[in-house]
Design an enzyme around this catalytic site. Structure first.
Site, PDB file in Angstrom:
ATOM      1  CG  ASP A  68      -2.131   0.976   0.938  1.00  0.00           C
ATOM      2  OD1 ASP A  68      -2.477   1.209  -0.232  1.00  0.00           O
ATOM      3  OD2 ASP A  68      -2.694   1.487   1.912  1.00  0.00           O
ATOM      4  CB  THR A  69       1.965   3.384  -2.397  1.00  0.00           C
ATOM      5  OG1 THR A  69       2.844   2.276  -2.545  1.00  0.00           O
ATOM      6  CG2 THR A  69       2.726   4.672  -2.656  1.00  0.00           C
ATOM      7  N   GLY A 149      -0.610   7.257 -11.297  1.00  0.00           N
ATOM      8  CA  GLY A 149      -0.959   7.916 -10.050  1.00  0.00           C
ATOM      9  C   GLY A 149      -0.490   9.361 -10.021  1.00  0.00           C
ATOM     10  CG  ASP A 151       4.488   8.201 -10.863  1.00  0.00           C
ATOM     11  OD1 ASP A 151       4.501   8.228  -9.612  1.00  0.00           O
ATOM     12  OD2 ASP A 151       4.730   7.175 -11.529  1.00  0.00           O
TER      13      ASP A 151
END
Length: 191
Positions: A68-69, A149, A151
């Site tokens: 999970d980030t 995401g 980024d």
């Protein structure tokens, strides 16, 4: 060794495959026939990783790891954090998440942030946790078209480019996920 990466996200699977030794075959949730969206109901990144890895081990019997980030922005008291994927709502829309974050930071000068990845590994009836963090800042608009995401709006310290502008090779060396995966790899090589 077959090892399940508890994700449906092919971008993550491809990033990780590049990093792991060739003797480890990575399987995604799709590869094992798991079409379920595993609930992420914990209030920490560590907790969500554990929920996912335990779901796969208990229901499918595989050695497995899950991550999970979260993106944690200092001036927003760590938001979006554990809600990073659902920041703009349950629909998990990346563009809406980015837009919401940029709007909230619109008048902010200090935009320090960090990405944090927590990886839970269930292997041979043991559970281990590996963590990686990368410090940086949120840009004022999107740059680049690589990655996924957040980024395009995250510029890691020491670089003039966002994650979405960097090559996958460089990103994997410096990223939160890359750092956590390196810890996982070191462990797996010594098993």
């Amino acid at each position: 060794m077959d090892l399940v990466f508890a994700t449906h996200n092919q971008h993550k699977v491809e990033e990780v495959k590049l990093l792991l030794p060739k003797n480890i075959k990575i399987l995604s949730l799709n590869d094992i026939g798991c079409i379920d969206e595993i609930p992420e109901t914990a209030n920490t990144l560590e907790g969500n990783a554990q929920l996912k890895v335990n779901f796969v081990t208990e229901n499918y019997g595989y050695n497995c790891f899950a991550d999970d980030t979260g993106l944690l922005v200092d001036i927003l008291n760590g938001a979006p954090g554990v809600l990073s994927a659902r920041y703009a709502g349950e629909q998990k829309n990346t563009e809406e998440n980015i837009e919401k974050l940029l709007n909230e930071l619109n008048d902010k000068i200090i935009r320090k942030a960090h990405f944090k990845t927590c990886i839970a590994l269930n292997i041979e009836k043991k559970q281990l946790m590996f963590t990686g963090i990368v410090e940086g800042e949120i840009t004022d608009k999107r740059f680049g078209d690589k990655g996924f995401g957040y980024d395009p709006i995250f510029k890691p310290n020491g670089f003039n480019e966002t994650f979405a502008e960097l090559s996958l090779t460089i990103k994997n060396k410096i990223s939160h996920r890359g750092k956590a995966i390196q810890k996982l790899i070191t462990y797996l090589k010594n098993c």
